[in-house]
Design a protein around this motif. Structure first.
Motif, PDB file in Angstrom:
ATOM      1  N   LEU A  14       0.823  -1.213   0.000  1.00 14.53           N
ATOM      2  CA  LEU A  14       0.000   0.000   0.000  1.00 14.53           C
ATOM      3  C   LEU A  14       0.855   1.262   0.000  1.00 14.53           C
ATOM      4  O   LEU A  14       0.553   2.235  -0.703  1.00 14.53           O
ATOM      5  N   ALA A  15       1.939   1.266   0.784  1.00 16.61           N
ATOM      6  CA  ALA A  15       2.820   2.437   0.828  1.00 16.61           C
ATOM      7  C   ALA A  15       3.513   2.643  -0.518  1.00 16.61           C
ATOM      8  O   ALA A  15       3.682   3.785  -0.964  1.00 16.61           O
ATOM      9  N   ILE A  16       3.896   1.557  -1.170  1.00 15.20           N
ATOM     10  CA  ILE A  16       4.512   1.682  -2.492  1.00 15.20           C
ATOM     11  C   ILE A  16       3.506   2.243  -3.488  1.00 15.20           C
ATOM     12  O   ILE A  16       3.841   3.112  -4.308  1.00 15.20           O
ATOM     13  N   ALA A  17       2.263   1.780  -3.422  1.00 12.77           N
ATOM     14  CA  ALA A  17       1.223   2.304  -4.320  1.00 12.77           C
ATOM     15  C   ALA A  17       0.984   3.791  -4.082  1.00 12.77           C
ATOM     16  O   ALA A  17       0.868   4.572  -5.037  1.00 12.77           O
ATOM     17  N   VAL A  18       0.938   4.201  -2.821  1.00  8.14           N
ATOM     18  CA  VAL A  18       0.748   5.627  -2.510  1.00  8.14           C
ATOM     19  C   VAL A  18       1.939   6.441  -3.011  1.00  8.14           C
ATOM     20  O   VAL A  18       1.774   7.535  -3.555  1.00  8.14           O
ATOM     21  N   GLY A  19       3.154   5.907  -2.862  1.00 12.48           N
ATOM     22  CA  GLY A  19       4.334   6.613  -3.346  1.00 12.48           C
ATOM     23  C   GLY A  19       4.330   6.774  -4.858  1.00 12.48           C
ATOM     24  O   GLY A  19       4.671   7.843  -5.379  1.00 12.48           O
ATOM     25  N   ILE A  20       3.918   5.741  -5.572  1.00 13.46           N
ATOM     26  CA  ILE A  20       3.867   5.828  -7.034  1.00 13.46           C
ATOM     27  C   ILE A  20       2.816   6.841  -7.479  1.00 13.46           C
ATOM     28  O   ILE A  20       3.068   7.659  -8.369  1.00 13.46           O
ATOM     29  N   VAL A  21       1.643   6.806  -6.851  1.00 11.04           N
ATOM     30  CA  VAL A  21       0.591   7.763  -7.201  1.00 11.04           C
ATOM     31  C   VAL A  21       1.034   9.181  -6.882  1.00 11.04           C
ATOM     32  O   VAL A  21       0.776  10.112  -7.650  1.00 11.04           O
ATOM     33  N   THR A  22       1.731   9.369  -5.787  1.00 10.99           N
ATOM     34  CA  THR A  22       2.207  10.709  -5.429  1.00 10.99           C
ATOM     35  C   THR A  22       3.240  11.209  -6.430  1.00 10.99           C
ATOM     36  O   THR A  22       3.211  12.369  -6.831  1.00 10.99           O
ATOM     37  N   LEU A  23       4.139  10.349  -6.849  1.00 12.88           N
ATOM     38  CA  LEU A  23       5.160  10.770  -7.808  1.00 12.88           C
ATOM     39  C   LEU A  23       4.565  11.026  -9.191  1.00 12.88           C
ATOM     40  O   LEU A  23       4.985  11.943  -9.898  1.00 12.88           O
ATOM     41  N   ARG A  24       3.605  10.204  -9.607  1.00 13.96           N
ATOM     42  CA  ARG A  24       3.043  10.330 -10.947  1.00 13.96           C
ATOM     43  C   ARG A  24       2.035  11.466 -11.058  1.00 13.96           C
ATOM     44  O   ARG A  24       2.044  12.200 -12.037  1.00 13.96           O
ATOM     45  N   ILE A  28      -1.828  13.418  -2.784  1.00 15.27           N
ATOM     46  CA  ILE A  28      -1.432  13.111  -1.413  1.00 15.27           C
ATOM     47  C   ILE A  28      -2.670  12.603  -0.673  1.00 15.27           C
ATOM     48  O   ILE A  28      -3.786  13.050  -0.931  1.00 15.27           O
ATOM     49  N   LEU A  29      -2.469  11.675   0.263  1.00 10.81           N
ATOM     50  CA  LEU A  29      -3.589  11.208   1.079  1.00 10.81           C
ATOM     51  C   LEU A  29      -4.256  12.393   1.777  1.00 10.81           C
ATOM     52  O   LEU A  29      -3.575  13.338   2.193  1.00 10.81           O
ATOM     53  N   PRO A  30      -5.570  12.376   1.912  1.00 12.24           N
ATOM     54  CA  PRO A  30      -6.263  13.530   2.522  1.00 12.24           C
ATOM     55  C   PRO A  30      -5.793  13.868   3.927  1.00 12.24           C
ATOM     56  O   PRO A  30      -5.829  15.029   4.325  1.00 12.24           O
ATOM     57  N   THR A  31      -5.332  12.895   4.679  1.00  7.39           N
ATOM     58  CA  THR A  31      -4.880  13.184   6.043  1.00  7.39           C
ATOM     59  C   THR A  31      -3.554  13.918   6.072  1.00  7.39           C
ATOM     60  O   THR A  31      -3.207  14.508   7.096  1.00  7.39           O
ATOM     61  N   ALA A  32      -2.799  13.902   4.983  1.00  8.74           N
ATOM     62  CA  ALA A  32      -1.480  14.534   4.961  1.00  8.74           C
ATOM     63  C   ALA A  32      -1.435  15.772   4.075  1.00  8.74           C
ATOM     64  O   ALA A  32      -0.406  16.448   4.029  1.00  8.74           O
TER      65      ALA A  32
END
Length: 107
Positions: A14-24, A28-32
């Motif tokens: 999940l963290a890798i998926a969030v990192g890829i989406v953030t880079l592409r 950012i996740l709504p909490t951050a």
């Protein structure tokens, strides 16, 4: 014990998926969202943190070739702390300001 390591591996994915989406996409996740000032650093930090958790679980289950305990411990901690440092820097560094827009009066 295996379910704990499996849950860590899932959270790593999940963290890798969030990192890829953030880079592409810069998402950012709504909490951050309110705290992050540099999305690229945040994405790289999420990738490193997720890679640490995923690699530890893959090594535990024997999917990857076995390495010594010292390499697993220090390598996993190096990835984890580097990722956490990048995430912290993404929230602590000030916003980048463009000089052209710094003075809206044009003077």
């Amino acid at each position: 014990m295996a379910w704990v390591v499996g849950a860590g591996g899932f959270l790593g994915l999940l963290a890798i998926a969030v990192g890829i989406v953030t880079l592409r996409a810069g998402w950012i996740l709504p909490t951050a969202r309110r705290h992050v000032t540099r999305p690229r650093l945040h994405g790289l930090g999420a990738l490193l943190t997720g890679a640490s958790a995923l690699l530890q679980s893959l090594l535990y289950f024997g999917i990857l070739p076995s390495v010594s305990w010292d390499v697993r411990f220090f390598g996993g901690n190096a990835f984890l702390f580097a990722g956490l440092l990048l995430i912290a820097l993404s929230q602590l560094l000030p916003l980048r300001r463009n000089r052209d827009y710094a003075d809206p009066s044009g003077a």
